[in-house]
Design a protein around this motif. Structure first.
Motif, PDB file in Angstrom:
ATOM      1  N   UNK A 168       1.643   6.870   9.648  1.00  0.00           N
ATOM      2  CA  UNK A 168       2.377   6.568   8.580  1.00  0.00           C
ATOM      3  C   UNK A 168       3.546   5.478   8.485  1.00  0.00           C
ATOM      4  N   UNK A 169       4.310   5.238   9.622  1.00  0.00           N
ATOM      5  CA  UNK A 169       5.545   4.393   9.854  1.00  0.00           C
ATOM      6  C   UNK A 169       4.650   3.105  10.108  1.00  0.00           C
ATOM      7  N   UNK A 170       3.584   3.217  10.979  1.00  0.00           N
ATOM      8  CA  UNK A 170       3.066   1.927  11.536  1.00  0.00           C
ATOM      9  C   UNK A 170       2.302   1.195  10.349  1.00  0.00           C
ATOM     10  N   UNK A 171       1.644   2.032   9.517  1.00  0.00           N
ATOM     11  CA  UNK A 171       0.697   1.313   8.387  1.00  0.00           C
ATOM     12  C   UNK A 171       1.677   0.807   7.263  1.00  0.00           C
ATOM     13  N   UNK A 172       2.846   1.593   7.010  1.00  0.00           N
ATOM     14  CA  UNK A 172       3.987   0.838   6.107  1.00  0.00           C
ATOM     15  C   UNK A 172       4.470  -0.408   6.814  1.00  0.00           C
ATOM     16  N   UNK A 173       4.709  -0.191   7.949  1.00  0.00           N
ATOM     17  CA  UNK A 173       5.514  -1.479   8.712  1.00  0.00           C
ATOM     18  C   UNK A 173       4.433  -2.725   8.476  1.00  0.00           C
ATOM     19  N   UNK A 174       2.978  -2.518   8.772  1.00  0.00           N
ATOM     20  CA  UNK A 174       2.100  -3.642   8.747  1.00  0.00           C
ATOM     21  C   UNK A 174       2.121  -4.121   7.095  1.00  0.00           C
ATOM     22  N   UNK A 175       2.080  -3.416   6.278  1.00  0.00           N
ATOM     23  CA  UNK A 175       2.134  -3.594   4.959  1.00  0.00           C
ATOM     24  C   UNK A 175       3.440  -4.356   4.297  1.00  0.00           C
ATOM     25  N   UNK A 176       4.646  -3.846   4.889  1.00  0.00           N
ATOM     26  CA  UNK A 176       5.797  -4.380   4.530  1.00  0.00           C
ATOM     27  C   UNK A 176       5.901  -5.763   5.060  1.00  0.00           C
ATOM     28  N   UNK A 177       5.569  -5.781   6.284  1.00  0.00           N
ATOM     29  CA  UNK A 177       5.966  -7.231   6.932  1.00  0.00           C
ATOM     30  C   UNK A 177       4.762  -8.298   6.427  1.00  0.00           C
ATOM     31  N   UNK A 178       3.574  -7.866   6.062  1.00  0.00           N
ATOM     32  CA  UNK A 178       2.666  -8.884   5.712  1.00  0.00           C
ATOM     33  C   UNK A 178       3.025  -9.443   4.275  1.00  0.00           C
ATOM     34  N   UNK A 179       3.156  -8.328   3.361  1.00  0.00           N
ATOM     35  CA  UNK A 179       3.213  -8.924   1.969  1.00  0.00           C
ATOM     36  C   UNK A 179       4.485  -9.413   1.637  1.00  0.00           C
ATOM     37  N   UNK A 180       5.600  -8.993   2.385  1.00  0.00           N
ATOM     38  CA  UNK A 180       6.880  -9.679   2.181  1.00  0.00           C
ATOM     39  C   UNK A 180       6.859 -10.856   2.573  1.00  0.00           C
ATOM     40  N   UNK A 182       4.218 -13.155   2.968  1.00  0.00           N
ATOM     41  CA  UNK A 182       3.208 -13.887   2.392  1.00  0.00           C
ATOM     42  C   UNK A 182       3.279 -14.182   1.030  1.00  0.00           C
ATOM     43  N   UNK A 183       3.860 -13.053   0.509  1.00  0.00           N
ATOM     44  CA  UNK A 183       3.559 -12.687  -1.117  1.00  0.00           C
ATOM     45  C   UNK A 183       4.977 -12.304  -1.849  1.00  0.00           C
ATOM     46  N   UNK A 184       6.199 -12.161  -0.884  1.00  0.00           N
ATOM     47  CA  UNK A 184       7.391 -11.786  -1.550  1.00  0.00           C
ATOM     48  C   UNK A 184       7.313 -10.544  -2.097  1.00  0.00           C
ATOM     49  N   UNK A 185       6.704  -9.594  -1.649  1.00  0.00           N
ATOM     50  CA  UNK A 185       6.663  -8.047  -2.105  1.00  0.00           C
ATOM     51  C   UNK A 185       8.233  -7.523  -1.594  1.00  0.00           C
ATOM     52  N   UNK A 186       8.733  -6.478  -2.178  1.00  0.00           N
ATOM     53  CA  UNK A 186       9.993  -6.051  -1.761  1.00  0.00           C
ATOM     54  C   UNK A 186       9.837  -4.505  -1.724  1.00  0.00           C
ATOM     55  N   UNK A 187      11.243  -3.996  -1.963  1.00  0.00           N
ATOM     56  CA  UNK A 187      11.260  -2.581  -1.982  1.00  0.00           C
ATOM     57  C   UNK A 187      10.451  -1.750  -2.773  1.00  0.00           C
ATOM     58  N   UNK A 188      10.127  -2.102  -4.067  1.00  0.00           N
ATOM     59  CA  UNK A 188       9.147  -1.420  -4.957  1.00  0.00           C
ATOM     60  C   UNK A 188       7.999  -1.270  -4.288  1.00  0.00           C
ATOM     61  N   UNK A 189       7.446  -2.229  -3.411  1.00  0.00           N
ATOM     62  CA  UNK A 189       5.910  -2.031  -2.868  1.00  0.00           C
ATOM     63  C   UNK A 189       6.214  -1.467  -1.578  1.00  0.00           C
ATOM     64  N   UNK A 190       6.853  -1.479  -0.752  1.00  0.00           N
ATOM     65  CA  UNK A 190       7.307  -0.870   0.350  1.00  0.00           C
ATOM     66  C   UNK A 190       7.341   0.613   0.258  1.00  0.00           C
ATOM     67  N   UNK A 191       8.116   0.854  -0.684  1.00  0.00           N
ATOM     68  CA  UNK A 191       8.494   2.594  -0.980  1.00  0.00           C
ATOM     69  C   UNK A 191       7.136   3.047  -1.851  1.00  0.00           C
ATOM     70  N   UNK A 302       2.296  -3.941 -10.615  1.00  0.00           N
ATOM     71  CA  UNK A 302       2.461  -2.431  -9.968  1.00  0.00           C
ATOM     72  C   UNK A 302       3.128  -2.238  -8.795  1.00  0.00           C
ATOM     73  N   UNK A 303       3.049  -3.461  -8.011  1.00  0.00           N
ATOM     74  CA  UNK A 303       3.560  -3.749  -6.944  1.00  0.00           C
ATOM     75  C   UNK A 303       4.913  -4.341  -6.616  1.00  0.00           C
ATOM     76  N   UNK A 304       5.674  -4.450  -7.964  1.00  0.00           N
ATOM     77  CA  UNK A 304       6.897  -5.200  -7.925  1.00  0.00           C
ATOM     78  C   UNK A 304       6.952  -6.494  -8.137  1.00  0.00           C
ATOM     79  N   UNK A 305       5.839  -7.229  -7.991  1.00  0.00           N
ATOM     80  CA  UNK A 305       5.752  -8.526  -8.345  1.00  0.00           C
ATOM     81  C   UNK A 305       4.677  -8.904  -9.077  1.00  0.00           C
ATOM     82  N   UNK A 306       4.829 -10.018  -9.921  1.00  0.00           N
ATOM     83  CA  UNK A 306       3.817 -10.257 -10.994  1.00  0.00           C
ATOM     84  C   UNK A 306       2.595 -11.175 -10.142  1.00  0.00           C
ATOM     85  N   UNK A 307       1.400 -10.479 -10.345  1.00  0.00           N
ATOM     86  CA  UNK A 307       0.228 -10.906  -9.759  1.00  0.00           C
ATOM     87  C   UNK A 307      -0.708 -10.936 -10.719  1.00  0.00           C
TER      88      UNK A 307
END
Length: 318
Positions: A168-180, A182-191, A302-307
């Motif tokens: 769980x921690x590893x998958x969240x870490x991969x998503x948070x790092x990549x999308x932050x 490259x696309x500026x996603x933040x706390x809403x997406x990670x949470x 829905x992921x905290x950033x307009x796309x």
């Protein structure tokens, strides 16, 4: 020649293959509406999709000798379509990437190719299209020597299914790092990823759910999950598909989606849906390769950033 195949049958297949080559424009000066050679266009596509990251991988993929690849890379670099830099993970290797101009050209090539295929398939029934898809996929794998089932896993990788410690921690870490990054996603997406993935892992042992993850030693390099409960009976939700940037060129994305679609088909889901957003071209290529079709596209946050959110659907094979 295998005596089970008559010359007439083989020549019929060859004639069909030549027709495909002609109609897709491989005999013309420029390919896919460009002024580039077929090998150059393929290079732009494969670098853009992340299939290859260096000249050695490119040569193996295109079946070209080292000197030809060197000239090809130099030409595309001189034209401002690709960049050649040091690979941070391997100082001996030079990493290939698209420039902004290269990305724009890739988008043009994609538009051209999709239009050509859409026009060809427009008057065909869904049954005919599925037959064409499966036939071309099988033919391509036969030519490349691949097995018709799930591709072989590289020896340095291990594909696991189900829950693993720290996943769980590893998958969240991969998503948070990549999308932050490259696309500026933040706390809403990670949470959102952490909350929904944690809930899903609480029911991972049920037969309609699955997770496949690729590891090199103890490092998670990619993962995908199938949720057979949250969209209702007969529907599957493909979720949390991601491949680490450190694993580009290893075909992990294809391996994971082959595992995923095999599970989906064996479970006999009527349809499978996934939600993503516009701009993830490498992932879209893999989705479409494995039978998913764009069904809806609309702005959203829905992921905290307009796309521009996209919904893809894969129907149960006939």
């Amino acid at each position: 020649m295998n005596r089970n195949f008559t010359i007439t049958r083989i020549d019929s297949l060859r004639a069909s293959a030549r027709c495909i080559v002609r109609e897709l424009g491989f005999m013309q000066k420029g390919l896919a509406g460009t002024e580039l050679s077929p090998s150059a266009v393929h290079t732009i596509i494969e670098i853009g999709y992340g299939t290859v990251t260096n000249a050695s991988e490119l040569g193996a993929l295109l079946h070209l000798e080292k000197s030809s690849i060197s000239r090809l890379v130099q030409k595309l670099e001189a034209e401002g379509l690709i960049e050649v830099g040091l690979d941070p993970d391997d100082k001996r290797s030079r990493k290939l990437s698209l420039t902004k101009r290269g990305e724009e050209l890739l988008a043009e090539v994609e538009m051209f190719a999709r239009h050509a295929l859409s026009a060809a398939l427009e008057k065909r029934s869904d049954k005919d299209i599925r037959l064409i898809e499966s036939g071309l996929d099988m033919f391509a794998k036969a030519l490349s020597g691949q097995d018709k089932s799930v591709s072989a896993v590289p020896p340095e990788l291990t594909i696991h299914s189900g829950y693993r410690s720290e996943i769980i921690a590893s998958v969240v870490r991969l998503h948070a790092a990549y999308y932050s990054q490259n696309y500026g996603f933040g706390a809403v997406f990670e949470r959102k990823v952490a909350t929904e993935l944690s809930e899903f892992m609480g029911r991972i042992d049920r037969p309609s759910n699955a997770t496949f993850s690729a590891y090199r030693s103890n490092e998670l390099l990619g993962t995908v999950s199938l949720d057979g409960e949250d969209l209702g009976q007969g529907n599957c939700h493909l979720r949390w598909f991601i491949v680490s940037p450190r694993a580009q060129g290893m075909r992990i994305g294809s391996l994971l989606l082959e595992k995923a679609t095999s599970f989906i088909d064996q479970a006999a889901f009527e349809q499978t849906r996934l939600w993503t957003f516009k701009g993830l071209d490498a992932a879209r290529h893999l989705y479409e390769k494995h039978g998913f079709v764009l069904a809806n596209e609309t702005p959203g946050a829905q992921w905290g950033t307009e796309v521009v959110e996209q919904e893809f659907v894969r129907l149960r094979p006939a």
